[in-house]
Design a protein around this motif. Structure first.
Motif, PDB file in Angstrom:
ATOM      1  N   HIS A  32      65.874   5.632  24.381  1.00 42.53           N
ATOM      2  CA  HIS A  32      66.184   6.341  23.135  1.00 42.53           C
ATOM      3  C   HIS A  32      67.394   5.735  22.427  1.00 42.53           C
ATOM      4  O   HIS A  32      67.426   5.650  21.204  1.00 42.53           O
ATOM      5  N   VAL A  33      68.383   5.306  23.205  1.00 42.12           N
ATOM      6  CA  VAL A  33      69.581   4.711  22.594  1.00 42.12           C
ATOM      7  C   VAL A  33      69.241   3.371  21.946  1.00 42.12           C
ATOM      8  O   VAL A  33      69.602   3.110  20.791  1.00 42.12           O
ATOM      9  N   LEU A  34      68.539   2.509  22.681  1.00 38.10           N
ATOM     10  CA  LEU A  34      68.262   1.166  22.179  1.00 38.10           C
ATOM     11  C   LEU A  34      67.307   1.172  20.996  1.00 38.10           C
ATOM     12  O   LEU A  34      67.351   0.287  20.144  1.00 38.10           O
ATOM     13  N   SER A  35      66.436   2.180  20.919  1.00 34.09           N
ATOM     14  CA  SER A  35      65.496   2.262  19.791  1.00 34.09           C
ATOM     15  C   SER A  35      66.010   3.188  18.694  1.00 34.09           C
ATOM     16  O   SER A  35      65.355   3.343  17.664  1.00 34.09           O
ATOM     17  N   MET A  36      67.179   3.804  18.925  1.00 34.46           N
ATOM     18  CA  MET A  36      67.727   4.793  17.994  1.00 34.46           C
ATOM     19  C   MET A  36      66.722   5.924  17.732  1.00 34.46           C
ATOM     20  O   MET A  36      66.607   6.453  16.648  1.00 34.46           O
ATOM     21  N   LYS A  37      65.948   6.233  18.770  1.00 36.63           N
ATOM     22  CA  LYS A  37      64.945   7.306  18.791  1.00 36.63           C
ATOM     23  C   LYS A  37      63.765   7.063  17.852  1.00 36.63           C
ATOM     24  O   LYS A  37      62.961   7.966  17.627  1.00 36.63           O
ATOM     25  N   LEU A 179      70.628  -6.135  22.635  1.00 29.86           N
ATOM     26  CA  LEU A 179      69.860  -5.194  23.467  1.00 29.86           C
ATOM     27  C   LEU A 179      69.910  -5.549  24.953  1.00 29.86           C
ATOM     28  O   LEU A 179      70.179  -4.672  25.788  1.00 29.86           O
ATOM     29  N   PRO A 180      69.700  -6.812  25.360  1.00 29.11           N
ATOM     30  CA  PRO A 180      69.764  -7.124  26.791  1.00 29.11           C
ATOM     31  C   PRO A 180      71.127  -6.847  27.419  1.00 29.11           C
ATOM     32  O   PRO A 180      71.204  -6.443  28.580  1.00 29.11           O
ATOM     33  N   GLN A 181      72.190  -7.056  26.662  1.00 28.76           N
ATOM     34  CA  GLN A 181      73.528  -6.817  27.205  1.00 28.76           C
ATOM     35  C   GLN A 181      73.775  -5.332  27.452  1.00 28.76           C
ATOM     36  O   GLN A 181      74.349  -4.949  28.478  1.00 28.76           O
ATOM     37  N   ILE A 182      73.341  -4.494  26.509  1.00 29.11           N
ATOM     38  CA  ILE A 182      73.479  -3.041  26.693  1.00 29.11           C
ATOM     39  C   ILE A 182      72.622  -2.594  27.872  1.00 29.11           C
ATOM     40  O   ILE A 182      73.059  -1.830  28.734  1.00 29.11           O
ATOM     41  N   GLY A 183      71.384  -3.093  27.924  1.00 22.00           N
ATOM     42  CA  GLY A 183      70.484  -2.733  29.012  1.00 22.00           C
ATOM     43  C   GLY A 183      71.023  -3.129  30.365  1.00 22.00           C
ATOM     44  O   GLY A 183      70.961  -2.367  31.331  1.00 22.00           O
ATOM     45  N   LYS A 184      71.593  -4.321  30.443  1.00 23.65           N
ATOM     46  CA  LYS A 184      72.167  -4.820  31.694  1.00 23.65           C
ATOM     47  C   LYS A 184      73.352  -3.957  32.132  1.00 23.65           C
ATOM     48  O   LYS A 184      73.498  -3.612  33.310  1.00 23.65           O
ATOM     49  N   LEU A 185      74.191  -3.599  31.175  1.00 22.58           N
ATOM     50  CA  LEU A 185      75.385  -2.816  31.468  1.00 22.58           C
ATOM     51  C   LEU A 185      75.046  -1.434  32.017  1.00 22.58           C
ATOM     52  O   LEU A 185      75.632  -0.968  32.997  1.00 22.58           O
TER      53      LEU A 185
END
Length: 238
Positions: A32-37, A179-185
């Motif tokens: 939801h965060v990465l797609s901004m819902k 996006l990959p950096q946020i996902g990894k974190l």
């Protein structure tokens, strides 16, 4: 070349199962965060399209934590069977469904989309959200979806595609770098959210995906682009 999450000697199917088991606890938050819902709107668009068929029994393949299964049940009133390779994703979904008192309407089970444990012509509709891209054998999986849906009924596929127009470079920069950096974190999985853009870039969309569906035996295929082409819904009729 087949894109896999971890690029080991294991099969893509095994790697995909391991990846989703790894990220299951953080999956909903990241999604939801990465797609901004926006993903919620995409699912609702699919459900509205499906609702025209007035299905009574729906199979949701690659159901994950059950977001589309829940949307389908609420939007159509149908009984829904959710199926996924990852038991950890299913566990999150089962808890979610119980909390909103839909466990009498939605059942969840572990299974393989390319070897569905159901008889022919069983379901009034089949849905898949962001799952066909992870099939080890795309054509085999699409053929299985077709096998279990009733004659003249449809399979609804929501999948990432590619942004077109002037926004494409900006979106691709976000998709491949931020996006990959946020996902990894957040997920602590170094590869899962790098696999996402890699797999999207390698996956057919639009007319190519339509042709694959027709070649698999579907009699009619329609599709709708969403959000400037970030995602596409395909309606493939048996």
């Amino acid at each position: 070349m087949q894109v896999k999450p971890y690029n080991t000697d294991q099969s893509k199917k095994t790697e995909v199962e391991d990846m989703f088991d790894n990220i299951a606890p953080k999956y909903d938050l990241l999604n939801h965060v990465l797609s901004m819902k926006i993903d919620v709107l995409w699912r609702n668009t699919l459900v509205k399209w499906m609702n025209r068929d007035a299905p009574k029994l729906v199979l949701d393949v690659a159901t994950g934590t059950g977001d589309l299964a829940i949307a389908v049940q609420k939007g159509t009133g149908a009984e829904v069977v959710g199926l996924d390779l990852s038991q950890q994703m299913l566990n999150v979904g089962i808890d979610k469904i119980k909390k909103i008192n839909l466990d009498q309407k939605i059942s969840m089970q572990k299974g393989d989309a390319e070897n569905l444990p159901f008889e022919d012509n069983k379901f009034d509709a089949v849905s898949v959200a962001f799952g066909v891209r992870n099939f080890e054998n795309l054509e085999k999986g699409l053929a299985e979806l077709r096998r279990v849906v009733k004659e003249n009924s449809s399979v609804y596929i929501l999948e990432f595609s590619k942004v077109e127009g002037f926004l494409a470079p900006f979106y691709m920069f976000y998709f491949k770098n931020i996006l990959p950096q946020i996902g990894k974190l957040v997920s602590k999985d170094n590869r899962a959210y790098t696999y996402l853009p890699d797999s999207v870039n390698a996956f057919p969309f639009g007319e190519k995906m339509k042709q694959i569906l027709l070649d698999t035996g579907y009699s009619k295929v329609e599709y709708k682009k969403l959000s400037l082409g970030i995602a596409t819904i395909y309606k493939a009729t048996k």
